[in-house]
Design a protein around this motif. Sequence first.
Motif, short mmCIF file in Angstrom:
data_model
loop_
_atom_site.label_atom_id
_atom_site.label_comp_id
_atom_site.label_asym_id
_atom_site.label_seq_id
_atom_site.Cartn_x
_atom_site.Cartn_y
_atom_site.Cartn_z
N GLU A 145 1.50 -8.74 -11.21
CA GLU A 145 0.69 -7.76 -10.49
C GLU A 145 1.04 -7.76 -9.00
OE1 GLU A 145 -3.97 -7.49 -9.39
OE2 GLU A 145 -3.53 -7.68 -11.55
N GLU A 149 2.67 -4.72 -6.83
CA GLU A 149 2.06 -4.23 -5.58
C GLU A 149 3.07 -4.25 -4.44
OE1 GLU A 149 -1.37 -6.61 -4.73
OE2 GLU A 149 -2.47 -5.83 -6.46
N SER A 152 5.49 -1.41 -4.90
CA SER A 152 4.91 -0.10 -4.56
C SER A 152 4.71 0.00 -3.05
CB SER A 152 3.61 0.15 -5.31
OG SER A 152 2.60 -0.75 -4.88
N ASP A 153 4.37 -1.12 -2.40
CA ASP A 153 4.28 -1.11 -0.93
C ASP A 153 5.63 -0.81 -0.32
OD1 ASP A 153 1.60 -1.68 -1.03
OD2 ASP A 153 1.83 -3.82 -0.55
#
Length: 174
Positions: A145, A149, A152-153
Amino acid sequence: MTHTLKLSTFDIWGIIMQARAVAYNVRRKELIEQDLTPEQAGILSILHKGKNRIITPALIAKEYLREPHTISVILKRMEEKGLIALNKNLTRRNMIRVTLTEKGDAARADAFRLDRTSKLFKNLSDDETKTLYSLLTKVMANAAEALAESESDANRDLSIFHEYDNKIQSENFP
């Protein structure tokens, strides 16, 4: 007086890395006798479990949590040893199917005797082993996870640069 040990994330991270390093080396030394690496043994296991499905290098990379190019290199070496066969799909030439050979299946059976590796858990009760498995599964899920993240950042941050580049380009080249 009862003392509660307070561990930092860094302490926990450190012990995970140390345990991983020593456990990996125990497993690696056990498999050297069979001319296998831990990664090859893991791939043989994936192929055995999925023998009724079509297994591709991409699927192995996803299941084994490795980069596709890393898996490709390992698969080529395994093919050279006669452990697997890499077959191109006749209809979709860019798709490769990975199959276990008889030699590979025999190597997998030998690799999963786990004589030395099982000693890593000899002082754990069945409940402790189940708890360890559960906790490590949670840590792995949290790590996946966190990785998603951060990716995607990174994509979001790059999109800002792309928007800026497009704006500059449209201003300079009407």
